[in-house]
Scaffold this motif. Sequence first.
Motif, mmCIF file in Angstrom:
data_model
loop_
_atom_site.group_PDB
_atom_site.id
_atom_site.type_symbol
_atom_site.label_atom_id
_atom_site.label_comp_id
_atom_site.label_asym_id
_atom_site.label_seq_id
_atom_site.Cartn_x
_atom_site.Cartn_y
_atom_site.Cartn_z
ATOM 1 N N LEU A 123 47.260 72.822 -57.510
ATOM 2 C CA LEU A 123 46.791 72.088 -56.347
ATOM 3 C C LEU A 123 45.656 72.863 -55.690
ATOM 4 N N ALA A 124 44.680 72.172 -55.161
ATOM 5 C CA ALA A 124 43.595 72.804 -54.408
ATOM 6 C C ALA A 124 43.960 72.728 -52.929
ATOM 7 N N VAL A 125 43.968 73.883 -52.241
ATOM 8 C CA VAL A 125 44.426 73.923 -50.856
ATOM 9 C C VAL A 125 43.452 74.705 -49.987
ATOM 10 N N VAL A 126 43.602 74.505 -48.675
ATOM 11 C CA VAL A 126 42.933 75.339 -47.675
ATOM 12 C C VAL A 126 44.018 75.834 -46.728
ATOM 13 N N ALA A 127 43.792 77.031 -46.135
ATOM 14 C CA ALA A 127 44.761 77.596 -45.191
ATOM 15 C C ALA A 127 44.570 76.953 -43.823
ATOM 16 N N LEU A 128 45.681 76.581 -43.196
ATOM 17 C CA LEU A 128 45.641 75.963 -41.879
ATOM 18 C C LEU A 128 46.059 76.953 -40.804
ATOM 19 N N ALA A 129 45.631 76.688 -39.568
ATOM 20 C CA ALA A 129 45.891 77.608 -38.469
ATOM 21 C C ALA A 129 47.375 77.730 -38.148
ATOM 22 N N ASP A 130 48.168 76.687 -38.452
ATOM 23 C CA ASP A 130 49.591 76.748 -38.124
ATOM 24 C C ASP A 130 50.423 77.448 -39.195
ATOM 25 N N GLY A 131 49.762 78.031 -40.204
ATOM 26 C CA GLY A 131 50.475 78.779 -41.223
ATOM 27 C C GLY A 131 50.771 77.977 -42.474
ATOM 28 N N ARG A 132 50.522 76.660 -42.443
ATOM 29 C CA ARG A 132 50.754 75.857 -43.642
ATOM 30 C C ARG A 132 49.462 75.760 -44.445
ATOM 31 N N PHE A 133 49.543 75.050 -45.570
ATOM 32 C CA PHE A 133 48.382 74.909 -46.442
ATOM 33 C C PHE A 133 48.129 73.425 -46.680
#
Length: 770
Positions: A123-133
Amino acid sequence: MTARATARTPADTTASTATVRAKVAPAAASDGAATKTPRVERPKRAGDAIKARPSKAATPQNPTHEKPVANESGAIAVPSPCDIDVPLDQLVLDDANVRQVRSAGGVEELAALIDAQGLLHRLAVVALADGRFGVIAGGRRLLALRKLASDGRWSAARPVECRLYDSAQAVEISLAENSGREAMHPADEAEAFLARVEAGQSVAQIAVRFGAAPLTVERRLKLARLAPRFLAMYREGNIASDMLHALALTDNHKAQEAVWDGLPTYRRDAWTVRRLLTEGAATAESHLARFVGVETYEARGGKVRRDLFANDDTGRSGIYLEAPGLLRQLATEKLQAAAEEVRAEGWAWVEGLIDADRLALRAYGQQAPSERAPSDAEAGMLAALETERERLNAAYDQNEAKALQFEDDGDGNDAYEAEEVRLSGLLSDLDDRIDAARAALRVWTPEQLGRCGAMLRIDSDGTLAVHRGLLRREPTHDGACGAGTEDGEGLVSRAGRGSESTEAAEAGKRRAVFSEKLMRDLTAHRTAALQAALTQDVDVALATLVHRMVETVFDLYDRGNDIVKVTVRPTGDLALAEHASDYIHTPAAALLERTASDWGERLPRDPAATFRWLLAQERQTLLELLAYCTARSIDAIQGRERRRNQSDAIAEALGLDMADWWTPSAANYLHSVSKAKAVEAVREASGIDCTKEVAAMKKSEAADYCAAKLEGTRWLPVPLRPLVAGPSQACADAQAEQEKNDGAEEALNRAGPDGDPVSDAGRDQPDQEA
C-alpha cells in the motif's frame, strides 16, 4: 536499497524491545555524494511486533532534527520514500486517494485472493498528524483487508507492508498507481484456470483461492477447452465472445471447426451456431420437457447438455436433452397414467395426445356439464357474492371516473391509483370465490358419462389439460371448413365454433386493458422480432410466402392472414421505430440492420444487373434472400386487443420467444400502465406482492421500482405472449351463415336424444380442464 520498519509508539520502544524504525538518510548532496543506507533492526519473531496505538504512532525520524510539520490535509512531510510495516488498524483511506468508486464484488474477490496468496503489492501511504497512516494508493486492498479482519481471517494488529511517501507527492502517486492498468484477457485467465485444474485443483478450490464464483470458473474452463484457433482469434479480436459461448456447447474441436468452416461469413452468428450444434435435441423449455421434468429424464438415463453461458433465470434456459426419443417415451408413460385416472371417472372413452393443441378439439362436439340445483345455503351465498360484486364494480367505475379528472403528472392521482389497486384485488378474490361456488354445482350425469369421452393433451407450457364431455362425430359432407358434422347420435356439434366477431363483441364490452398506443408499441416490437427470426429460417420463410400465394390462387383467404404482403410493401425500420419504443437499441433492430447491410454489400448497385446476378447465384443464396425479403414484409402491428392470426402460426413455427427480444422497462411498458398493472406484472413474474411498497410512491418511482423487480424474470405482457390456437374465421363465418339460414333445424339438432343440451365448445362454455 530500501529499509522497512514497523510503526510503533514511543512507549513501546524499551531497552528490552528491538527497535524497528526507518532512519531515512538525507538527500544526496549536490556534489553527487551517495545516500547512506539506513540501518534497520528486525524483531526476532513475528510475535515481537507490538500493536501500535493510533494516538502515539511514531513518524519516520527527521534527519535534520526539525519538528515535522503537517500540511493542510493533516499529512506529515518526509524526506524520501521508504518501506514500513503498519498494523492494519492504523491504516485509513486518505482524501488524496483518487479512486472514489470501488466495486463491492471486486472487494470480495480481492479479499479471497489476499487470503489465499497474501498481499502481493504494498500500500502507498502518507504519515498523518494523529499518528495514523493515510492510504493514497491501494484503497481496494485496504477494504479487502478490513473484510478479512471482520470475517476473522486477519488480525487487526497484523502488520501490512506499505511504502511511505511525502505528502506533497500523495495525489501524483495515487494517480500514477491507478493509471495505465489493464485487466487480464479472459482467454489468458481461462488457460490459467485450466492449468490449475491440470495441477490437481478443483473448481471449488480455484473459486475460493481467486475470489471468483464457481460458475465463472466453469465458464472460463469451457473457453479454455475450445479449439486453439478460436482462442487465438479471440485474443486478436477476430471473434466475438458470444460466438465462443455458442461454440463451447461442444468440447469436440472437430465439431466446432466443422460448424464454423461450414458457414458463410455472413451467417456466422451465435444463434446459427447454437442451432446447428443442438440440432435434433429438445430444449428444457419445450412442452414435453416441462411436462416430464429434466430430473425425471436424467434419472432414466437421458443425456443432457448444458449451456453454461445461458441466462438461466428460469432454471430451463440453455439445457438441451439429447435423447428426444426417450423424452417422448416418458411423456407418453406419464400421459397414459393420467388417462387411467380420468378413465376411472366413468367416461365412455379417453384419449391422450402428446403433440395436440386446441385445434384437435375441432374434431369433436362438446357437452357442458349439467348444473344441479343449489341448496338454500348455496343459493344465499351466491346471491350475497353477486351483490358484493355489483357494489365493488360500481365503486371501481366511480374511482376511475374521478381519476380521469386529474392529469397524470406523476403525483396528482396517486390516491386513486392506490384505491384502484385495492378494489382490483377485492374483485379478483371475489371472482375466484364465485367461480369456485358455481363450479361446485356442475356435475356430469351418468348419461353424459356413457355417451361422451375425455381427451388429455400437453399444453404449450407443459401442463396437463383435460377436456371432458367430448362427442365423437363423423363428417356428413366435404365442406371446405367442415362446418357441418354429425356425431353417432345424429347430433350436429361444433367444437371451438366461436367466431372472431363474437370475440370482438365480447371484447368491446370489456374494459380495455392496454391503451392503443401501448398495443402498437408492443406489437411493433413483436413484428420486429418476427422479422428478425424469419430472416434466419429459410424453410419457414419459404412456407410463409407460399402459404400467402396459395391463399390467393386457391381462394382460401382467411381473415387475419394478410400480414404477409405478397406485393412486398416492406415494413422497414422507420415504420417500426415509429411505434416501438427504443427500437434502435433492441436485438431485433441490430440483427435486421446487420442482415440488411450484408445484403446491401452483395447485391449489385445497378437495378438492371440484379436479375442477372440472381440467376448466377446458388439456390441456397436465393432462399436466404427470399427469407429476408419475406421477413421485411411482415406487418403485425395492432392497436387493439390482439387476437390470433397468421403471425401466431409463424411465431410457433419459428419457436419465437419474445422474452429473447423484449425486456420490460419503465420506458417501454411500466410508464404506460397504471401502478396496479405494474404491481400485477411483478406478482406474475416473481410471486412478490409489492402493493404496500408501491402505494406510497409516485408514478415514476413506482415504474422504476417495478422495473428493477422485473429485471431478469423474462416476464411478458399479454400482447407479447403466445395466443392459444382457435378456429379459423372463415369456418366461423360459414357456420354463422348456416345457423342464420337453418335456425329451426339447428335448434332441433342441438338437443340430444335424452334432452341434454349440446353446447358449442369454445363459445358457450369454457373447456373443462383439470
